[in-house]
Design a protein around this motif. Structure first.
Motif, PDB file in Angstrom:
ATOM      1  N   GLU A 261      13.247  -3.939  -0.404  1.00 31.37           N
ATOM      2  CA  GLU A 261      13.657  -3.864  -2.067  1.00 31.37           C
ATOM      3  C   GLU A 261      13.012  -5.566  -2.550  1.00 31.37           C
TER       4      GLU A 261
ATOM      5  N   ASP B 135      11.041  -6.721   3.906  1.00 32.18           N
ATOM      6  CA  ASP B 135      10.704  -6.480   4.962  1.00 32.18           C
ATOM      7  C   ASP B 135      11.754  -7.747   5.665  1.00 32.18           C
TER       8      ASP B 135
ATOM      9  N   GLN C 150      10.208  -1.404   9.341  1.00 38.55           N
ATOM     10  CA  GLN C 150       9.844   0.152   8.866  1.00 38.55           C
ATOM     11  C   GLN C 150       8.022   0.413   8.915  1.00 38.55           C
TER      12      GLN C 150
ATOM     13  N   THR D 128       4.675   1.167   7.656  1.00 31.94           N
ATOM     14  CA  THR D 128       4.238   0.730   6.797  1.00 31.94           C
ATOM     15  C   THR D 128       2.523   0.157   6.326  1.00 31.94           C
ATOM     16  N   GLY D 129       2.098   0.225   5.655  1.00 35.33           N
ATOM     17  CA  GLY D 129       0.495   0.016   5.368  1.00 35.33           C
ATOM     18  C   GLY D 129       0.463  -1.220   5.736  1.00 35.33           C
TER      19      GLY D 129
ATOM     20  N   THR E 236       3.109  -3.263   7.875  1.00 37.18           N
ATOM     21  CA  THR E 236       3.933  -3.894   8.848  1.00 37.18           C
ATOM     22  C   THR E 236       3.270  -3.013   9.931  1.00 37.18           C
ATOM     23  N   TRP E 237       2.373  -2.023  10.106  1.00 41.49           N
ATOM     24  CA  TRP E 237       1.561  -1.483  11.381  1.00 41.49           C
ATOM     25  C   TRP E 237       0.948  -2.631  12.275  1.00 41.49           C
TER      26      TRP E 237
END
Length: 143
Positions: free
Chosen positions: A97, A101, A108, A110-111, A113-114
């Motif tokens: 946070e 990342d 992780q 996420t929207g 990092t996909w």
């Protein structure tokens, strides 16, 4: 040839002004940067977490391996929080946070990092289909 004491004045002034900087450098603001925790189980948790976090300055090393000042601060922070009983994943989430990342070697899903996960799988699928088509055509030609 000897110099007059007046010529030493600027040198003495420079040394006097540099002394606080040297003293500040020796005083560590991160008490656990190079000191392990007394509890071996907690130190193991801290080491595992530190090896999975990237040094923001070195970029190619974990904070466990880096000698950069920011890595020392991060090691100390991890050890202090582990010693206080905080969960390693909560510490990782807080660091992500705060620094993004990039700080974690295990991103992780996420929207944002996909694509890191989807693009390699897409290229593997395309390579498989191209190779299958190429080799399937050769076996039919051989008959």
């Amino acid at each position: 040839m000897l110099r007059s004491p007046a010529g030493l004045g600027p040198v003495i002034v420079c040394l006097a002004l540099a002394a606080p900087a040297v003293a500040q450098e020796e005083q560590s603001t991160a008490p656990y940067a190079y000191r392990q925790l007394d509890d071996p189980a907690k130190e193991t948790k801290a080491q595992d977490l530190m090896e999975s976090l990237r040094c923001l300055q070195c970029q190619g090393q974990s904070i466990a391996d880096s000698d950069a000042p920011i890595a020392g601060s991060m090691r100390s922070l991890v050890r202090e929080r582990i010693a206080a009983g905080e969960d390693p994943e909560a510490i990782r989430a807080w660091l992500i946070e705060r620094y993004g990342d990039y700080v974690s070697y295990a991103p992780q899903l996420t929207g944002l990092t996909w694509p890191l996960f989807a693009v390699p799988a897409f290229f593997m699928l395309v390579a498989f289909l191209l190779l299958r088509r190429r080799f399937a055509g050769k076996t039919e030609d051989a008959k």
